[in-house]
Design a protein around this motif. Structure first.
Motif, PDB file in Angstrom:
ATOM      1  N   THR A  48      41.484  21.050 -23.786  1.00  0.00           N
ATOM      2  CA  THR A  48      40.875  19.710 -23.757  1.00  0.00           C
ATOM      3  C   THR A  48      39.353  19.752 -23.854  1.00  0.00           C
ATOM      4  O   THR A  48      38.689  18.755 -23.583  1.00  0.00           O
ATOM      5  CB  THR A  48      41.268  18.957 -22.476  1.00  0.00           C
ATOM      6  OG1 THR A  48      40.679  19.597 -21.329  1.00  0.00           O
ATOM      7  CG2 THR A  48      42.774  18.912 -22.298  1.00  0.00           C
ATOM      8  N   ASP A  50      37.196  21.561 -22.017  1.00  0.00           N
ATOM      9  CA  ASP A  50      36.593  21.571 -20.689  1.00  0.00           C
ATOM     10  C   ASP A  50      36.081  22.967 -20.358  1.00  0.00           C
ATOM     11  O   ASP A  50      36.754  23.965 -20.630  1.00  0.00           O
ATOM     12  CB  ASP A  50      37.633  21.139 -19.649  1.00  0.00           C
ATOM     13  CG  ASP A  50      37.003  20.770 -18.323  1.00  0.00           C
ATOM     14  OD1 ASP A  50      36.586  21.687 -17.603  1.00  0.00           O
ATOM     15  OD2 ASP A  50      36.932  19.566 -18.015  1.00  0.00           O
ATOM     16  N   GLU A  51      34.905  23.043 -19.758  1.00  0.00           N
ATOM     17  CA  GLU A  51      34.329  24.351 -19.446  1.00  0.00           C
ATOM     18  C   GLU A  51      35.132  25.110 -18.395  1.00  0.00           C
ATOM     19  O   GLU A  51      35.091  26.347 -18.341  1.00  0.00           O
ATOM     20  CB  GLU A  51      32.863  24.229 -19.017  1.00  0.00           C
ATOM     21  CG  GLU A  51      32.624  23.513 -17.714  1.00  0.00           C
ATOM     22  CD  GLU A  51      32.405  22.030 -17.886  1.00  0.00           C
ATOM     23  OE1 GLU A  51      31.762  21.430 -17.014  1.00  0.00           O
ATOM     24  OE2 GLU A  51      32.884  21.468 -18.895  1.00  0.00           O
ATOM     25  N   ASP A  52      35.905  24.399 -17.565  1.00  0.00           N
ATOM     26  CA  ASP A  52      36.751  25.091 -16.589  1.00  0.00           C
ATOM     27  C   ASP A  52      37.881  25.841 -17.284  1.00  0.00           C
ATOM     28  O   ASP A  52      38.306  26.909 -16.825  1.00  0.00           O
ATOM     29  CB  ASP A  52      37.319  24.105 -15.567  1.00  0.00           C
ATOM     30  CG  ASP A  52      36.254  23.621 -14.584  1.00  0.00           C
ATOM     31  OD1 ASP A  52      35.266  24.354 -14.387  1.00  0.00           O
ATOM     32  OD2 ASP A  52      36.410  22.522 -14.037  1.00  0.00           O
ATOM     33  N   LYS A  79      35.265  16.903 -25.443  1.00  0.00           N
ATOM     34  CA  LYS A  79      34.509  16.266 -24.367  1.00  0.00           C
ATOM     35  C   LYS A  79      32.993  16.404 -24.540  1.00  0.00           C
ATOM     36  O   LYS A  79      32.233  16.073 -23.635  1.00  0.00           O
ATOM     37  CB  LYS A  79      34.919  16.849 -23.012  1.00  0.00           C
ATOM     38  CG  LYS A  79      36.349  16.520 -22.620  1.00  0.00           C
ATOM     39  CD  LYS A  79      36.712  17.139 -21.273  1.00  0.00           C
ATOM     40  CE  LYS A  79      38.140  16.780 -20.881  1.00  0.00           C
ATOM     41  NZ  LYS A  79      38.538  17.440 -19.607  1.00  0.00           N
ATOM     42  N   ARG A  81      31.411  19.144 -24.628  1.00  0.00           N
ATOM     43  CA  ARG A  81      30.953  20.249 -23.789  1.00  0.00           C
ATOM     44  C   ARG A  81      31.023  21.585 -24.516  1.00  0.00           C
ATOM     45  O   ARG A  81      31.113  22.643 -23.892  1.00  0.00           O
ATOM     46  CB  ARG A  81      31.799  20.300 -22.507  1.00  0.00           C
ATOM     47  CG  ARG A  81      31.666  19.035 -21.657  1.00  0.00           C
ATOM     48  CD  ARG A  81      32.567  19.074 -20.438  1.00  0.00           C
ATOM     49  NE  ARG A  81      32.449  17.841 -19.665  1.00  0.00           N
ATOM     50  CZ  ARG A  81      33.212  17.519 -18.625  1.00  0.00           C
ATOM     51  NH1 ARG A  81      34.158  18.355 -18.229  1.00  0.00           N
ATOM     52  NH2 ARG A  81      33.043  16.381 -17.988  1.00  0.00           N
TER      53      ARG A  81
END
Length: 244
Positions: A48, A50-52, A79, A81
């Protein structure tokens, strides 16, 4: 007579790593490390954007003991990011290319995400509304970034050149997808720099229901290594291995 050095290139795309994937990829990266000299990941590193998710992938990649060359995909931009994702992943062993090139051994790798726009006689042109022109301009810019990266390799006297993409440079490797979405799966504009710079092969992903192999200009091998395609083809460990 001097023996020619062979480099074993493993390639996969669209791995879509999630936060729940901790531990899932360790054996996979160990297997690749035992069989290849370089690993290419052709975009959609995260699910998605996301950096996580990127942090999970960074941990999993510790099991990979060979150099890793990546490009980002459309999911990694979802996102906004993508810069954080690149920052999280990039280190001395993992190289995220975006209009850049790297030489590993005697092979040069040039990488960009690429973009859509269609293929051959149905290539979208810069005409009409500003939104349409902006779409085409993005494809033009990506092809210019690829050209720039390949030009860097020309200066290094490297003769074995590999392109790493997310979007497809030819129609043949997206066949299997609905024809209506071909313009969003790649662009022939990406093919021109490959021909001019005498690339020996290019890898991409993005088209999950496309075709594994195609040929450009009769001598450049194009591989769609999206993970779903490799799984469908029966690979126990879904990655493609090419010796150059």
């Amino acid at each position: 007579m001097e023996e020619k050095k062979v480099t074993r290139i493993a390639a996969v795309g669209d791995i879509h790593v999630r936060e729940t994937d901790r531990g899932k990829w360790v054996d996979y990266f160990r297997e690749i490390s035992a069989r290849a000299d370089v690993l290419l990941i052709c975009g959609d590193l995260t699910d998605t954007g996301d950096e996580d998710e990127a942090k999970v992938l960074a941990e999993e990649l510790r099991a990979c003991t060979i150099p890793v060359v990546c490009v980002l995909g459309n999911h990694d931009y979802e996102k906004g990011r993508h810069k954080l994702i690149r920052q999280v992943l990039q280190n001395s062993n993992v190289h995220i290319l975006d209009g850049e090139a790297i030489v590993i051994g005697d092979v040069g790798f040039a990488g960009v995400k690429g973009f859509g726009g269609g293929f051959d006689r149905y290539l979208l042109t810069m005409f009409g509304e500003d939104a349409n022109k902006a779409f085409v301009q993005e494809a033009v810019d990506e092809s210019l970034h690829l050209e720039r990266a390949l030009n860097v390799l020309d200066g290094s006297q490297i003769t074995k050149k590999i392109a790493v993409l997310h979007y497809a440079p030819i129609k043949a490797t997206v066949v299997g997808e609905p024809p209506e979405i071909y313009p969003f799966l790649g662009s022939s504009r990406l093919a021109e720099p490959l021909i001019r710079n005498k690339v020996i092969a290019a890898f991409h992903g993005h088209a999950h229901a496309g075709t594994l192999e195609g040929t450009l200009n009769s001598d450049i091998k194009i591989f769609n290594v999206a993970k779903p395609i490799l799984v469908k083809a029966g690979y126990d460990y879904p990655y493609y291995l090419l010796e150059v």
